[in-house]
Write an enzyme that holds these catalytic residues in place. Structure first.
Site, PDB file in Angstrom:
ATOM      1  N   GLY A 614       3.364   5.199   4.828  1.00 12.60           N
ATOM      2  CA  GLY A 614       2.646   6.430   4.492  1.00 12.60           C
ATOM      3  C   GLY A 614       1.784   6.324   3.265  1.00 12.60           C
ATOM      4  N   GLU A 615       2.065   5.386   2.367  1.00 19.54           N
ATOM      5  CA  GLU A 615       1.301   5.250   1.143  1.00 19.54           C
ATOM      6  C   GLU A 615      -0.063   4.615   1.438  1.00 19.54           C
ATOM      7  OE1 GLU A 615       3.473   3.276  -1.912  1.00 19.54           O
ATOM      8  OE2 GLU A 615       5.369   4.249  -1.373  1.00 19.54           O
ATOM      9  N   SER A 616      -1.062   5.139   0.770  1.00 18.46           N
ATOM     10  CA  SER A 616      -2.423   4.669   1.028  1.00 18.46           C
ATOM     11  C   SER A 616      -2.604   3.206   0.651  1.00 18.46           C
ATOM     12  CB  SER A 616      -3.433   5.534   0.260  1.00 18.46           C
ATOM     13  OG  SER A 616      -3.171   5.482  -1.147  1.00 18.46           O
ATOM     14  N   LYS A 618      -0.379   0.837   0.684  1.00 21.96           N
ATOM     15  CA  LYS A 618       0.260  -0.004   1.718  1.00 21.96           C
ATOM     16  C   LYS A 618      -0.586  -0.027   2.984  1.00 21.96           C
ATOM     17  CE  LYS A 618       5.057   0.475   0.148  1.00 21.96           C
ATOM     18  NZ  LYS A 618       6.442   0.831   0.537  1.00 21.96           N
ATOM     19  N   ILE A 619      -1.140   1.138   3.328  1.00 25.59           N
ATOM     20  CA  ILE A 619      -2.014   1.176   4.506  1.00 25.59           C
ATOM     21  C   ILE A 619      -3.214   0.257   4.280  1.00 25.59           C
ATOM     22  CG2 ILE A 619      -3.510   2.653   5.890  1.00 25.59           C
ATOM     23  CD1 ILE A 619      -1.605   4.959   5.345  1.00 25.59           C
TER      24      ILE A 619
END
Length: 1399
Positions: A614-616, A618-619
């Protein structure tokens, strides 16, 4: 109505040669065509509209359709026999013109269609005639383009039915081979339009239209197996029958593609039209999507007719095309993708009809195409398992559950189905455990939990039974390949290991077995990893799944290919900022192959393997790795990886926008295109690509994570796309044959739940057909268990079945037999358990206990037949035949004779005891009067027991494996011990123990070649019986006589065990005195029979000691002594069986009989003769050292009998002693032994006789005087015989004094107060004779210089003078006075020959 295929032959020459013989073929055709023309014209004339158009003055007013018909009519008979040269279009065109005319009414069109139908069905259009191709094309074009004026609904329906008839006839006639692909497709489309129109018409038209459609599909696809595969388009990268239009669009060659397509459709019909038709049928299934409805919607609100109709057509096509489909890639691709995807959707349908049809189609696909549908089948069975599992929660109705269970049963009935599921899915780390899931599903569904047994439970059980029966059938074939265990000694990337040859069992069996073991390890590892990734990695290193030094590549491989990993955990780790995990992320991305793949498809595949964090940040990291990999493999459109990254982000945003319910204003296509301007290195991407991406995302959501609780219910398009791409690199589907390659591994998983389900259902079943299903399952489980050595499973099965027999319940026999025969379930279980025991006894271990308990109960009921054992000569002997006495009637059956049969000992019984016995017998007689119901019950029970073949269990025990035989024996001992403490009366329990002992003995006799396995347990059991019973009983009797019987039967065959057998007979010596007395006679008889039949087999001293001990005991038993002495005489009469080892034993035994007062004196005398006969044997044996000891034992024994009270026995003993002492010339007895003989035998005998004669017991000894005379004579004779040999010894003076002392006493003896005149006369004579002999032999002489009181001369005369003073002068008259003896003695020399005591 289908008309017969009447053939017209063109026989031109035959008509010329034989005119008038028959109507020529040409004439027949002309007549047919003429009659059809007449029929059409008649209908035309009858029509008011057409009939009034003729004006005699103007021929031109006649319609051209009528003119063409009349013109044809004028020509047909002129063609005569030239019809095969006539263009069929000429006589078909007038009819086709009528069909195509929109001015003609429905009745006329219907007749014209009938005419064409008749021409087609009569075979006039032969493939060999000219222009038949054009004719067929005209017919199809005309009929499919049929136009007519609708006058009334009925006529319209008739015309539509006629059209269907003609089109079907076109496909069925022989000339149909000239139709092209386009014509066939047109025919199908036309028929479907009629089907669609018939929905508003009558019921008849609807049925005919649907039937015709089915017939068309069958007719088309039945040709597929006969069409050879072609490679027409292979050079262009396509396959046969492929339609290249779609791929041509991207290359800008659409015109060429269209031309190619048209060319293909103009070719004779084959695979291309089948592909088009099949694609059309699959498109009919998309009606759900077109109507924007979920397949799980309420079908009562939606017409299920179209998809159900399409599924039926598809099923027909697959049934007829069969295996040939796999030869045609385009058709196969349709099945793999479009069809199966729709089937999966409809598999979630709530409609019973659709659900059933889907299952039937997939069954056909499995049977014909399973090697090409590996992942699709896994998806289906996962869906099926999910629906059946969740049916208990109300998501599936009972009827739907039943349809699905019936479908699963159909699969299970395919003998190799479960084996292939296990091999291809359970043993592959990339797939789920389909076999285990289905097996658990069936077993759980068979359990009636808190509910009565229903058809659903029975269906599930039938599935389990079918699976096990499939395993059982393969047990008859070759043995499985040797199992090899997985060795994980060093790290090897498991995802790189491949099988060398999936078609060779020698390769793939070992490979898949190791993969299954690896899969278990990986699943365990995944569980550790999901709970704690760090510890999970350490565990993986310990299991050598990862190398000792962890590297990103190996971790990425584990995350990519290991089963059952938590996608949330994997996503978090891949999005981590740690340098190691960033490297793992890039290695993870490199495991994907995005070659020639659309961006959205690639992204779907990538995100399918983990949950996007969900973290940007990590994305960002995840999408960067994806974009880099995608650009590496697909650089054709995108300028760089940044473009791929931006577009990937845009797709993620679009997916969220379109499928998030909270977003109210949705992004349009223009918005999406506008948002992605100039992202391709400053340039725009092609609008077509962006538009395609937009519609793909809108139509099919990219699922970032699985829906909670959805399970397999949500098979999205994204998942399906992933499945199709995964199928391209999946391992081949392994097919099974009739050999049990992995059946052992499968049964290890299947056995426990199957056995539990069978037992529970059998317990709850109430109908015989349900019983039989369970029985078939039990037998199949037993067969597989025995074949694959699952002894514990077989034992559990036997124990379970024995409980169902009701024979283990604590019910009284009278009640039990009624309960047993009234219970069909119990009788079937009984027959089954004994069938298993007879067939698979080799594999039974602890289960023998339950089987034997049932046998014992049947015995108590009087239902077990007599057991027969066979000796080596083939002689039959009832196993209870060695038991003495008369059989006692059973308390349960007047006709049954139990094993208990005891000889009643001659003991006195009290009055009350005799009365109680009498009363019990009276009660028994009254209780043995069965009523009609009991008689019938017993008859049914007997018939059931006959089917059990109980005798065979024991008769065939000689073929049992050693370990099974050992367990059988131990079980018998256990049951026997349990019976002694049982729940029945004492007599019944004792009878059961006796019966078990009989079985033990019977088994021992059947297995005499393997007696070593049985004997220790049997001996211990018999010993416990003998030592624990102090009173006579049937059990003790059977133990004793069974032991003797075994010894008698086995001694000739088991020389190495002879000592153990004979030693066991010592148990008889330990019998309580009361028991021994009761059975002594019969014991003796058995021992006698044993000796007579096996004397030559007894070679050890221990064995003979046992025999003689038993015989010696009988010497004083009134009833047994005669038989015992018979055995003794048999051995000793001729001395054939006597040896130095056993001679002393038989001497002692004979002495016991000689001393025994039981029986006549003659037997004692005979016993003495037998003892004396041993002396003859001693003379034959050349063993000097042992002979002396044996001889001493003999004379000691005779000495004891010499003191017997019976005169004849006593005197005969003295004479026998004389025989044994006076006849020793044949062998040498050392002087020392002779001295011992005089001291222990002669002197003791004389002294004892003297004491008896003078003592108070003399009155009990008749004529003791005669015995004394014989004894004193015997001692004198023996002394004289040995005087030369013994005189040189130092002990001779003592011996001589002993003789003189006894003579002195005997001379003065008083018998009953009176001196014996005979002895007074005899003793001097004997003494004189002795002195003379001693004088003659120079033993007794007065030596010169010998003085003193210790010389033999000086010692002799004082005693002689006391007996007879005158003997000295009589024997030595020439002796000089003492003072002269010195002179006369000097000339004598030691060597003068007279000898002396010192010499």
């Amino acid at each position: 109505m289908k008309m017969g295929n009447l053939k017209f032959q063109y026989v031109v020459e035959a008509d010329k040669e034989e005119p008038g013989h028959c109507i020529p073929g040409g004439c027949a055709i002309a007549c047919v065509v003429n009659s059809e023309i007449g029929a059409v014209l008649a209908v035309v004339r009858r029509n008011v509209r057409w009939g009034g158009r003729y004006i005699p003055d103007d021929d031109q007013l006649e319609h051209s359709l009528v003119q063409s018909l009349k013109t044809l009519r004028r020509k047909i008979f002129s063609w005569d026999n030239q019809w095969h040269t006539i263009d069929p279009c000429i006589y078909l065109q007038p009819f086709l013109n009528v069909i195509q005319s929109d001015e003609i009414g429905a009745p006329i069109t219907g007749v014209a269609l009938s005419s064409v139908y008749k021409i087609l069905t009569l075979g006039i259009l032969d493939p060999n005639i000219v222009h038949v191709r054009q004719a067929m094309h005209l017919v199809v074009d005309a009929v499919t383009g049929c136009k007519f004026e609708v006058t009334d609904p009925a006529s319209e329906e008739v015309v539509l039915m006629k059209i269907l008839q003609v089109l079907l006839a076109c496909m069925r006639c022989e000339a149909s081979i000239f139709l092209n692909n386009q014509h066939v497709c047109t025919i199908v489309y036309t028929c479907f339009r009629i089907v669609h129109q018939s929905g508003t018409k009558g019921e008849l038209l609807q049925r005919i239209a649907r039937t015709t459609m089915h017939e068309l599909i069958r007719c088309i696809f039945s040709r597929l197996p006969y069409i050879q595969r072609t490679e027409k388009l292979s050079s262009d990268g396509g396959s046969e029958g492929s339609l290249p239009a779609a791929s041509a669009v991207n290359d800008g060659t659409s015109d060429e593609a269209v031309n190619d397509m048209q060319q293909i459709m103009r070719e004779p019909y084959g695979v291309p039209c089948m592909v088009e038709v099949f694609h059309f049928l699959c498109s009919l299934l998309n009606i759900v999507e077109q109507m924007d409805m979920s397949p799980r919607s309420n079908w009562t609100e939606f017409d299920e007719d179209v998809p159900l109709f399409a599924l039926g057509l598809i099923n027909s096509a697959i049934e007829l095309a069969g295996y040939a489909i796999k030869q045609h890639p385009k058709l196969l691709a349709l099945i793999q993708d479009d069809l199966f995807h729709n089937l999966m959707k409809f598999g979630m349908s709530m409609s019973l009809l659709i659900l059933s049809m889907v299952c039937n189609i997939i069954l056909n696909l499995y049977l014909h195409l399973r090697t090409e549908l590996k992942l699709q089948l896994e998806a289906f069975f996962s869906c099926l398992s999910w629906r059946l599992t969740h049916s208990r929660h109300g998501s599936v109705s009972y009827q739907q559950h039943e349809v699905l269970m019936e479908a699963l049963l159909d699969f299970c009935k395919q003998k190799t189905f479960m084996a292939e599921m296990y091999t291809n899915f359970d043993c592959d780390i990339s797939f789920s455990n389909v076999f285990e899931d289905l097996a658990n599903l069936l077993s759980k569904s068979a359990f009636p939990v808190n509910s009565p047994l229903s058809s659903m439970h029975v269906l599930a059980l039938e599935g389990l039974v079918a699976v096990v029966e499939g395993l059982a059938e393969r047990t008859c074939n070759a043995l499985p390949i040797k199992e090899t265990l997985l060795e994980l000694d060093e790290h090897t990337p498991f995802w790189t290991v491949k099988c060398e040859n999936y078609t060779d069992p020698n390769c793939w069996v070992e490979f898949v077995r190791q993969r299954k073991q690896l899969k278990r390890v990986l699943m365990t590892s995944a569980d550790h990893f999901n709970r704690d990734p760090k510890k999970g990695l350490e565990f993986l290193q310990g299991m050598h799944i990862l190398p000792d030094k962890v590297d990103p590549l190996s971790v990425a491989g584990f995350l990519r290919y290991a089963p059952q990993l938590d996608k949330n955990v994997v996503g978090d780790l891949l999005g981590s900022h740690d340098e190691f995990w960033v490297q793992v992320l890039h290695e993870f991305a490199r495991t994907f192959n995005f070659q020639d793949m659309n961006l959205d498809t690639a992204l779907r595949l990538f995100l399918e393997t983990f949950r996007l964090p969900g973290e940007s940040q990590k994305i960002q990291r995840v999408l960067e790795a994806f974009s880099e990999r995608y650009y590496e493999q697909s650089p054709q459109i995108l300028a760089n990886k940044d473009a791929a990254l931006v577009l990937s982000y845009s797709i993620i945003l679009l997916n969220t926008d379109q499928h998030n319910m909270q977003v109210k204003k949705k992004m349009t296509e223009e918005d999406f295109i506008r948002n992605n301007r100039r992202i391709n290195d400053g340039n725009d991407l092609p609008r077509e690509i962006l538009s395609e991406l937009y519609h793909s995302i809108c139509k099919n959501e990219i699922r970032m994570s699985p829906v909670e609780g959805a399970g397999f219910a949500e098979l999205t398009s994204s998942h399906w796309i992933s499945l199709l791409h995964k199928s391209q690199c999946a391992t081949p589907f392994i097919t099974y044959d009739s050999r049990p390659f992995l059946d052992h591994d499968m049964f290890a998983i299947l056995s426990s739940p199957t056995l539990a389900a069978l037992s529970v259902v059998y317990d709850h079943a109430e109908h015989e057909d349900q019983y039989q299903i369970c029985i078939d399952g039990f037998l199949a489980v037993a067969k597989v268990s025995a074949s694959h050595r699952f002894e514990e499973v077989l034992d559990d099965l036997v124990v379970s079945l024995c409980k169902f027999t009701t024979l283990l319940s604590p019910t009284q026999p009278e009640e039990l037999i009624l309960t047993f025969t009234d219970d069909t379930k119990a009788m079937m279980a009984t027959v089954t358990v004994f069938t298993i025991a007879n067939t698979y006894g080799d594999s039974i271990r602890t289960g023998w206990r339950s089987i034997l308990e049932c046998i014992v109960t049947l015995h108590k009921l009087g239902l077990v037949p007599a057991l027969v054992d066979h000796d080596s000569t083939g002689e039959n002997e009832i196993s209870s035949g060695f038991m003495p006495g008369k059989p006692v009637k059973s308390l349960t059956s007047a006709s049954h004779v139990p094993a208990k049969s005891v000889a009643t000992p001659p003991m006195s019984l009290g009055l009350m005891s005799r009365v109680s016995r009498l009363l019990s017998f009276d009660a028994e007689e009254t209780s043995l009067e069965p009523n009609e119901e009991e008689v019938e019950a017993r008859q049914r029970a007997h018939e059931t027991v006959q089917k059990c073949q109980i005798n065979s269990i024991f008769a065939e025990s000689k073929f049992l494996q050693p370990i099974s035989l050992t367990h059988l024996v131990q079980a018998l001992i256990w049951v026997s011990s349990k019976s002694q403490k049982g729940k029945y009366s004492y007599h019944e329990n004792e009878d059961a123990s006796v019966f078990c002992l009989d079985l033990l003995i019977t088994i021992t006799l059947y297995n005499r070649d393997r007696i070593v396995l049985i004997w220790p347990s049997l001996h211990e059991h018999i010993a416990s019986i003998v030592q624990s019973n102090a009173m006579p009983s049937a059990l003790v009797a059977r133990a004793v006589f069974g032991l003797l019987h075994l010894c008698r039967r086995l001694l000739p065959y088991k020389e190495n065990l002879a000592d153990d057998l004979l030693r066991s007979m010592q148990l008889i010596l330990k019998l309580d005195a009361r028991v021994a007395d009761a059975y002594c006679e019969h014991i003796t008889q058995e021992v006698t029979d044993l000796v007579k039949s096996n004397a030559g087999c007894i070679r050890s001293q221990m064995g003979w000691r046992t025999i003689t001990s038993l015989l010696s005991i009988t010497a004083r038993h009134p009833e047994a002594s005669e038989v015992g002495f018979e055995a003794l005489a048999f051995v000793m009469s001729d001395g054939a069986h006597l040896s130095p080892d056993n001679c002393t034993l038989f001497i002692d035994a004979s002495r016991h009989f000689a001393e025994s007062w039981v029986g006549p004196s003659e037997r004692s005398i005979h016993a003495l003769d037998l003892m004396a006969g041993c002396f003859t044997c001693l003379r034959r044996w050349e063993l000097s050292q042992e002979i002396g000891e044996i001889w001493m034992r003999l004379v000691r024994g005779l000495k004891r009998v010499c003191l017997d009270r019976r005169e004849e026995v006593r005197n005969h003993a003295v004479l026998s002693l004389q025989r044994c002492t006076m006849g020793c010339e044949g062998f040498y007895v050392p002087p020392l032994i002779w001295m011992q003989c005089f001291d222990e035998v002669m002197f003791t005998m004389l002294d004892d006789m003297l004491d008896i004669a003078q003592g108070p017991l003399s009155k009990d000894y008749r004529n003791m005087e005669g015995t004394l005379i014989l004894a004193v004579k015997l001692s004198s004779k023996v002394f004289l015989q040995l005087v030369n040999d013994l005189s040189p010894t130092d002990s001779f003076p003592r011996l001589w004094l002993g003789i003189l002392g006894r003579m002195e006493k005997y001379a003065k003896v008083k018998i009953r107060g009176k001196k014996s005149e005979k002895l007074q006369e005899l003793i001097p004579e004997l003494l004189k004779n002795t002195l003379l002999v001693m004088k003659t032999k120079g033993v007794l002489v007065k030596l010169c210089g010998a003085t003193g009181s210790d010389s033999l001369w000086e010692l002799t005369w004082p005693l002689v003078d006391n007996i007879a003073p005158s003997l000295r002068s009589e024997v030595f008259p020439d002796q000089e006075p003492e003072n002269q003896q010195k002179d006369t003695a000097r000339p004598s020399s030691p060597g003068s020959g007279t000898g002396s005591i010192h010499s």
